[in-house]
Design a protein around this motif. Structure first.
Motif, PDB file in Angstrom:
ATOM      1  N   CYS A   1       0.838  -1.198   0.000  1.00 15.68           N
ATOM      2  CA  CYS A   1       0.000   0.000   0.000  1.00 15.68           C
ATOM      3  C   CYS A   1       0.868   1.240   0.000  1.00 15.68           C
ATOM      4  O   CYS A   1       2.015   1.220   0.465  1.00 15.68           O
TER       5      CYS A   1
ATOM      6  N   GLN B   1      -6.777 -11.143  -2.904  1.00 16.43           N
ATOM      7  CA  GLN B   1      -7.531  -9.946  -3.298  1.00 16.43           C
ATOM      8  C   GLN B   1      -6.669  -8.973  -4.101  1.00 16.43           C
ATOM      9  O   GLN B   1      -7.121  -7.916  -4.494  1.00 16.43           O
TER      10      GLN B   1
ATOM     11  N   GLU C   1      -5.172  -1.670  -1.015  1.00 13.47           N
ATOM     12  CA  GLU C   1      -5.984  -0.479  -0.712  1.00 13.47           C
ATOM     13  C   GLU C   1      -6.599  -0.572   0.684  1.00 13.47           C
ATOM     14  O   GLU C   1      -6.689   0.422   1.406  1.00 13.47           O
ATOM     15  N   ILE C   2      -7.032  -1.780   1.052  1.00 10.41           N
ATOM     16  CA  ILE C   2      -7.572  -1.972   2.396  1.00 10.41           C
ATOM     17  C   ILE C   2      -6.514  -1.650   3.443  1.00 10.41           C
ATOM     18  O   ILE C   2      -6.762  -0.911   4.411  1.00 10.41           O
TER      19      ILE C   2
ATOM     20  N   LYS D   1      -6.299   1.424   6.314  1.00 12.78           N
ATOM     21  CA  LYS D   1      -6.015   1.163   7.725  1.00 12.78           C
ATOM     22  C   LYS D   1      -4.753   1.910   8.180  1.00 12.78           C
ATOM     23  O   LYS D   1      -4.721   2.467   9.273  1.00 12.78           O
TER      24      LYS D   1
ATOM     25  N   HIS E   1      -9.919   6.985  -2.465  1.00 14.53           N
ATOM     26  CA  HIS E   1      -9.564   5.638  -2.916  1.00 14.53           C
ATOM     27  C   HIS E   1     -10.148   5.416  -4.297  1.00 14.53           C
ATOM     28  O   HIS E   1     -11.163   6.033  -4.660  1.00 14.53           O
TER      29      HIS E   1
ATOM     30  N   ILE F   1     -13.636   0.012  -0.888  1.00 13.33           N
ATOM     31  CA  ILE F   1     -12.975   0.588   0.284  1.00 13.33           C
ATOM     32  C   ILE F   1     -13.961   1.422   1.098  1.00 13.33           C
ATOM     33  O   ILE F   1     -13.989   1.359   2.323  1.00 13.33           O
TER      34      ILE F   1
ATOM     35  N   TRP G   1     -17.535  -1.195   1.826  1.00 11.10           N
ATOM     36  CA  TRP G   1     -17.461  -2.130   2.951  1.00 11.10           C
ATOM     37  C   TRP G   1     -17.483  -1.382   4.272  1.00 11.10           C
ATOM     38  O   TRP G   1     -18.180  -1.768   5.204  1.00 11.10           O
TER      39      TRP G   1
ATOM     40  N   ALA H   1     -19.582  -7.739   3.352  1.00 14.33           N
ATOM     41  CA  ALA H   1     -18.218  -8.254   3.485  1.00 14.33           C
ATOM     42  C   ALA H   1     -18.289  -9.778   3.524  1.00 14.33           C
ATOM     43  O   ALA H   1     -18.903 -10.347   4.430  1.00 14.33           O
TER      44      ALA H   1
ATOM     45  N   THR I   1     -12.197  -8.557   4.228  1.00 12.55           N
ATOM     46  CA  THR I   1     -13.160  -7.456   4.175  1.00 12.55           C
ATOM     47  C   THR I   1     -13.974  -7.347   5.460  1.00 12.55           C
ATOM     48  O   THR I   1     -14.325  -6.246   5.883  1.00 12.55           O
TER      49      THR I   1
ATOM     50  N   TYR J   1     -11.762  -5.639   7.943  1.00 10.70           N
ATOM     51  CA  TYR J   1     -11.649  -4.219   7.594  1.00 10.70           C
ATOM     52  C   TYR J   1     -12.906  -3.462   8.008  1.00 10.70           C
ATOM     53  O   TYR J   1     -12.827  -2.385   8.609  1.00 10.70           O
ATOM     54  N   ARG J   2     -14.070  -4.017   7.698  1.00  9.86           N
ATOM     55  CA  ARG J   2     -15.336  -3.379   8.074  1.00  9.86           C
ATOM     56  C   ARG J   2     -15.400  -3.149   9.581  1.00  9.86           C
ATOM     57  O   ARG J   2     -15.746  -2.064  10.056  1.00  9.86           O
TER      58      ARG J   2
END
Length: 451
Positions: free
Chosen positions: A329, A359, A365-366, A370, A388, A393, A396, A403, A408, A411-412
């Protein structure tokens, strides 16, 4: 459509609009408050905001964006909402405050007053913790506006169409303001305030021309009228109609706050910059010189410079290396002070998680989102906009997409927890559209993989 079919439709809509509030309660939030305003656009009168906390078992169908309901229906629902709400409150900023602060800041002032009124009602009803603490466990859902409310907030575009408590607030605010403007029609006859509620209709402009301004008119909204009273619903003679229509069609659109700041020659291009962008600021102009003045440009040949209002923005991107199976990232944090001066911070990282790597760029990107959020929390930032180029991104995080895997889902849940400490907004941008910060984030991600 039959009466039964309308009822079934409204019941289904009710369940849909309650879904997000139910999710927040399940996540551990105590009170879910909705807030909305009415009256940002009129030439006269105050801006009203209402804040409403509905009970979990609220089951009254028909709640919707106040603009989509008849006046009679709004009045009926407003009484029901106030009667059954856990708490509700109204905040007002008058025309003098609007002129002094500007309409956006006056709107935020009205919203904060509405929140204070709700807290007072909760206190009166014995529903607050001792000393009014534990607000970190509450959530404020706002229609589009970003607000530092001293508690977790979530800004939702078209929230009055999506969230029950925001729709309820829009109804309460609309009914209260309409009632005030109807009363003002009796105090200041000749402007049709009862009919237009202060908006710039033909009868309103005619009243201004013949009677002048009242003490409730917004002076900053009438600067062009003061320069030329014939503006605003000016009658057009038939023989001038074709010529004037052609002249009106020659518009230029100026975006002062959006995905890209600058001048755009057609509505579709402008819309791409502001649609779905919380707090977008833009106007159309017949005179390009006025458009450039709106953007703060002094030379007609000068390109629209990239200008940011005060705040923190994070641009994130991800990359994936087919050879190694690793992903990465890149993050660019842009912090802008009240004087418009910006400082940037560059971050990047690479990862070896085999499952997440399935993914590909999305995993990057996730992790970029973060990383940006972690950086902001660690540095005491209260609000951040995350730009994004992959829809998920934001989708979710805002629970618009389901998700369906560990990455995901994690991340959510991470974003939901982070929102207890920081206001997070997500902005979808077009990939590789030439924005220097997006491009830099992409380069940083590739650099982390040695690409």
């Amino acid at each position: 459509m039959t009466k039964q079919e309308r009822l079934e439709r409204d019941i289904a809509k009710l369940a849909e609009m309650k879904a997000h509030e139910d999710e927040l309660r399940a996540a551990g939030y105590r009170y879910i408050a909705g807030i909305d305003e009415v009256g940002r656009g009129p030439l006269a009168g105050p801006v009203y905001a209402a804040c409403v906390i509905l009970p979990e078992d609220f089951d009254v169908p028909g709640i919707n964006d106040s603009k989509k309901l008849s006046a009679k229906k709004r009045e009926e629902l407003s009484e029901i909402i106030k009667d059954r709400a856990v708490a509700w409150g109204i905040g007002i900023a008058d025309n003098n405050e609007i002129d002094e602060l500007n309409i956006l800041e006056a709107t935020k002032t009205a919203m904060k007053r509405a929140i204070a009124a709700v807290r007072s009602m909760l206190d009166e009803r014995g529903l607050l913790s001792v000393g009014g603490e534990a607000h970190a466990q509450d959530m404020l859902l706002i229609d589009a506006v970003k607000l530092d409310a001293g508690m977790p907030t979530e800004s939702i575009i078209k929230g009055d169409e999506k969230c029950l408590c925001i729709a309820a607030a829009s109804i309460v605010a609309k009914v209260a303001r309409d009632s005030f403007m109807t009363e003002m029609d009796r105090v200041y006859p000749g402007y049709d305030f009862a009919g237009n509620k202060g908006y710039g209709t033909a009868r309103h402009y005619e009243g201004l021309r013949t009677l002048g301004k009242t003490p409730i008119h917004r002076k900053t909204f009438l600067k062009k009228f003061d320069e030329n009273p014939e503006t605003g619903h000016k009658p057009v003679r038939a023989e001038e109609g074709i010529k004037e229509t052609a002249e009106m069609a020659k518009k230029v659109y100026a975006v002062r706050k959006g995905r890209t700041t600058g001048l755009f020659m057609n509505w579709d291009d402008c819309k791409a910059q502001v649609d779905g962008f919380a707090g977008a600021e833009y106007k159309s102009f017949a005179d390009p010189a006025e458009a450039m003045a709106y953007l703060g440009l002094t030379d007609g040949a000068e390109a629209a410079a990239e200008k940011f209002s005060e705040g923190v923005r994070a641009y994130v991107d991800g990359s994936y290396d087919n050879a190694s199976g690793r992903f990465s990232c890149g993050v660019v944090i842009v912090e802008t002070d009240r004087n418009g001066e910006s400082e940037t911070t560059e971050l990047n990282a690479a990862f070896d998680d085999e499952d997440a790597a399935q993914q590909r760029n999305v995993a990057g990107e996730i992790m970029g989102a973060k990383l940006a959020i972690d950086h902001c929390i660690a540095n005491g930032v209260k609000a951040v906009e995350i730009y994004h180029d992959y829809e998920g991104i934001g989708a979710w995080a805002d629970r618009r997409w389901k998700a369906n895997n560990l990455l995901t889902q994690g991340y959510r849940d991470y974003v939901a927890e982070a929102r207890r400490r920081i206001n997070i907004q997500f902005v979808k941008v077009k990939a590789h559209a030439g924005n220097k910060y997006n491009e830099l984030a992409d380069k940083l991600a590739k650099k982390a993989l040695g690409i």
